[in-house]
Design a protein around this motif. Structure first.
Motif, PDB file in Angstrom:
ATOM      1  N   GLU A 222      -2.920   2.356   6.971  1.00 49.05           N
ATOM      2  CA  GLU A 222      -2.444   3.673   6.538  1.00 49.05           C
ATOM      3  C   GLU A 222      -1.962   4.417   7.775  1.00 49.05           C
ATOM      4  O   GLU A 222      -2.664   4.450   8.789  1.00 49.05           O
TER       5      GLU A 222
ATOM      6  N   GLN B  78       5.007   3.466   2.461  1.00 46.04           N
ATOM      7  CA  GLN B  78       3.586   3.671   2.147  1.00 46.04           C
ATOM      8  C   GLN B  78       3.027   2.459   1.394  1.00 46.04           C
ATOM      9  O   GLN B  78       1.901   2.018   1.654  1.00 46.04           O
ATOM     10  N   GLN B  79       3.848   1.945   0.473  1.00 45.32           N
ATOM     11  CA  GLN B  79       3.421   0.798  -0.338  1.00 45.32           C
ATOM     12  C   GLN B  79       3.252  -0.456   0.533  1.00 45.32           C
ATOM     13  O   GLN B  79       2.272  -1.193   0.386  1.00 45.32           O
TER      14      GLN B  79
ATOM     15  N   ASP C  76      -4.386  10.231  -0.541  1.00 47.58           N
ATOM     16  CA  ASP C  76      -3.593   9.591  -1.595  1.00 47.58           C
ATOM     17  C   ASP C  76      -2.834  10.623  -2.428  1.00 47.58           C
ATOM     18  O   ASP C  76      -1.724  10.364  -2.871  1.00 47.58           O
TER      19      ASP C  76
ATOM     20  N   HIS D 214       0.135  -0.099   2.497  1.00 52.44           N
ATOM     21  CA  HIS D 214      -1.019  -0.267   1.612  1.00 52.44           C
ATOM     22  C   HIS D 214      -1.304  -1.749   1.384  1.00 52.44           C
ATOM     23  O   HIS D 214      -2.452  -2.194   1.429  1.00 52.44           O
TER      24      HIS D 214
END
Ligand code: UDP
Ligand code: MN
Length: 297
Positions: A242, A233-234, A128, A237
């Protein structure tokens, strides 16, 4: 291998590399299929690039994250070596993103160079911390960093400079060939293959495997790059997935969709643990020993 095929896309001329001496390195690829130079030692004249950068009175940003134990372990060597080799004689602004700005080591800076320590939150997982760089960089590029720098390079901290890393690397969008993978066939490259991920590339996609430890470009190009990666990435998520190599997977997807205008040979980010190769003449950055047990949770 050494000759440059006709460019299929007109590239903006960056004027930093001058005329590339493709003939100087006939044993390696010095140009992509879309006409972007791949710079190797001997193919460029560093003085032309230096003059061009001085003439334009450029300011070059260098961003680095040092969160948690990465600060003590790597930051000082990174900065001290950057003072010796990174954009010597140019205006440079370092942006050090850290959870402990007060612990950033004092390093004597040359004329025209300054350092800004920027506070960031410490994420719990190292993955992260690595991925959070994209939205943080995006915000910085939209603010002070974007206002004061013309070009920005975004680097991992777990490495140090060993040779001149000057304005010859500048261009609108710059990608780094990954030292481990530059000789591998495309189907073996460690792209994200899960189609549900925003970073997914199929077996017939991908040009090269790029290393997230070094990328750079103009502020406008990097705003686009960081927005793409942060959004991807969001999305992942939210879907509870991932990508295999985190921000690097999204970066590779971005560079597949938006071709870099300059590529750096593996000499610009080399790993000593790799058996020495004849085409590696002059390493500019070396990976520091990876002591994950010491720096990761
Ligand atoms: N990083 C950090 N603290 C962490 C994890 C990562 O500061 O706990 C930053 C640091 O700049 C590091 C980069 O994120 O170089 C990428 O992580 P790392 O180098 O561990 O990834 P690798 O190169 O092994 O893929
Ligand atoms: Mn690293």
């Amino acid at each position: 291998m050494g000759t440059c095929p006709t460019a299929i896309m007109p590239l903006p001329r960056d004027n930093f590399t001058g005329v590339l001496h493709h003939w100087a390195r006939p044993e390696v690829l010095t140009c992509t299929s879309w006409g972007a130079p791949i710079i190797w030692d001997g193919t460029f004249d560093p003085h032309i690039a230096q003059q061009e950068a001085r003439r334009r009175n450029l300011t070059i940003g260098l961003t680095v994250f040092a969160v948690g134990r990465y600060l003590e372990k790597y930051l000082e060597h990174f900065l001290v070596s950057a003072e010796q080799h990174f954009m010597v004689g140019q205006n440079v602004v370092y942006y050090v993103f850290t959870d402990r700005p007060e612990a950033v080591p004092y390093v004597a800076l040359g004329q025209g160079r300054l350092l800004r320590a920027k506070p960031v939150q410490r994420e719990r997982r190292w993955q992260d911390v690595s991925m959070a760089r994209m939205p943080t960089l995006h915000e910085a590029l939209g603010g002070q960093l974007g206002q004061e720098a013309d070009f920005v390079f975004c680097l991992d901290v777990d490495q140090y400079f060993t040779g001149n890393f000057g304005p010859e690397v500048l261009a609108d969008l710059v990608a780094q060939l990954h030292a481990w993978h530059y000789r591998w066939p495309r189907w073996l490259l460690p792209y994200e293959r899960d189609k549900r991920s925003a970073a997914a590339l199929s077996l017939s996609e991908g040009d090269f495997y790029y290393h997230a430890a070094v990328f750079g470009g103009s502020v406008a190009a990097l705003l686009k790059l960081t927005a793409h990666c942060a959004t991807g990435q969001q999305l992942d998520h939210k879907r509870g997935i991932e990508a295999l190599w985190h921000d690097e997977s999204h970066l590779n997807k971005f560079f597949w969709l938006n071709k870099p205008t300059k590529l750096l040979s593996p000499e610009f980010c080399w790993a000593e643990e790799i058996i020495w190769r004849r085409e590696i003449h002059h390493p500019r950055l070396l990976w520091a020993p990876k002591e994950y047990t010491l720096v990761r949770n």
